[in-house]
Scaffold this active site. Structure first.
Site, short mmCIF file in Angstrom:
data_model
loop_
_atom_site.label_atom_id
_atom_site.label_comp_id
_atom_site.label_asym_id
_atom_site.label_seq_id
_atom_site.Cartn_x
_atom_site.Cartn_y
_atom_site.Cartn_z
N THR A 197 0.83 -1.22 0.00
CA THR A 197 0.00 0.00 0.00
C THR A 197 0.86 1.26 0.00
OG1 THR A 197 -0.27 0.21 2.42
CG2 THR A 197 -1.80 -1.24 1.26
N LEU A 243 -2.86 5.09 -0.56
CA LEU A 243 -4.26 4.64 -0.57
C LEU A 243 -4.29 3.16 -0.19
CD1 LEU A 243 -5.96 6.44 -3.60
CD2 LEU A 243 -6.25 6.86 -1.15
N HIS A 244 -4.21 2.92 1.12
CA HIS A 244 -4.11 1.54 1.61
C HIS A 244 -5.28 0.66 1.15
CE1 HIS A 244 -1.00 2.92 4.43
NE2 HIS A 244 -1.82 3.87 4.83
N ASP A 245 -6.47 1.03 1.62
CA ASP A 245 -7.61 0.12 1.46
C ASP A 245 -8.07 -0.10 0.02
OD1 ASP A 245 -7.55 -0.19 4.19
OD2 ASP A 245 -9.16 1.24 4.58
#
Ligand SMILES: [Ca+2]
Length: 314
Positions: A197, A243-245
């Site tokens: 991520t 933008l991890h998720d």
């Protein structure tokens, strides 16, 4: 044309959760969101369930069912991350309070009932926050583990090590006992750790592309990442917010953008310094059986092309 993949999003929005949800809702041909379960994490549950509804309405999808799940980790006191996400969890854009209702059913019951009602191997779980709801469901109804098609989750870190402690990533750190239950459940697991991520960085040109969509969604996402990136710029000196998720929903659409290894991943629950660490046996030295595909590489340009194109559909 294959039928859309049926998923439950388990989430603690969170600006990056919001983008992950928007990407799923922008892709109805490939992804069918059966429901969204909120969990306490980035901010307390009353805010995460409200934020989930705000995001559905932003996407023009007030028909999506949103459920409130657990308001605290299984055995620990809740740790939140307002220092990253702001007081509301969704700081940045000014968005209206939701008019759509919260469902009366508890999020954990929804997960259990859905997995029991749908044909085995057809429902994918997409946890974007602490794993409390999923672990509670697996503990209450161990029979559902064998019915899960796949768990694609954001959490953990190996080469990037921790963001909330030197050793642990936030989602796993908040509820390591829950993560331990999930990683031992036997269902196929795909992990989006910080290793991958942190490659999904919203640079200025990428954020300009969101804003240039000129839609309420494009502008809101640009404003969310504007807010979110202050933390990472200061902490990591990185070129923008990770933008991890959205890596989770992007993986459902374009698994070819990601590369990783099928390895053993265990959760440290008793560490003196390392509680919540995802001990990923990347070099396969432990002899322990692989239980998860741990991602390590992302085609970031392809990811942002996909994301921007899809957000433009909302
Ligand atoms: Ca999250």
């Amino acid at each position: 044309m294959t039928a859309p993949r049926r998923i439950i999003i388990d989430t603690d929005p969170g600006q990056d959760d919001a983008v992950a949800i928007l990407l799923a809702l922008a892709s109805p041909e490939e992804i069918d969101v059966l429901g969204i379960t909120a969990v306490a994490g980035n901010v307390p549950l009353p805010l995460t369930e409200r934020n989930a509804r705000i995001v559905c309405e932003l996407a023009g999808r007030p028909d999506i069912r949103v459920f409130a799940g657990c308001d605290a980790p299984l055995k620990r006191k809740l740790v939140t991350a307002e220092h990253v996400h702001g007081k509301t969890g969704l700081d940045g854009p000014v968005l209206p309070m939701p008019g759509m209702p919260l469902q009366a059913v508890h999020g954990v019951d929804f997960i259990v009932e859905t997995l029991r009602a749908e044909p085995p191997g057809t429902v994918t779980l997409c946890p974007l926050g602490p794993l409390t709801n999923v672990a509670a469901a697996l503990t209450r109804a161990p029979d559902i583990a064998g019915r899960i098609r796949e768990i694609v989750l954001m959490g953990g870190a190996y080469f990037e090590v921790g963001n909330i402690t030197p050793a642990a990533e936030f989602n796993i750190y908040v509820d390591p006992e829950a993560a331990d239950i999930v990683f031992k459940c036997g269902a196929p697991i795909t992990v989006m750790p910080l290793d991958v991520t942190h490659q999904a960085l919203v640079t200025k040109p990428r954020n300009d592309a969101f804003r240039a969509l000129g839609t309420p969604v494009g502008v809101a996402v640009a404003e969310m990442t504007d807010f979110f990136e202050r933390f990472d710029r200061e902490k990591y000196g990185s070129a923008g917010a990770p933008l991890h998720d959205p890596c989770v929903t992007a993986y459902l659409l374009r698994p070819d953008l990601f590369a990783g290894r099928h390895v053993n991943v265990e959760i440290e629950t008793e560490g003196r310094l390392t509680t919540g660490m995802t001990v990923a046996d990347w070099w396969r030295v432990s002899g322990r059986a692989p239980n998860a595909t741990f991602m390590g590489r992302l085609d970031a340009d392809g990811f942002f092309e996909l994301l921007t194109e899809r957000l433009g559909r909302l």
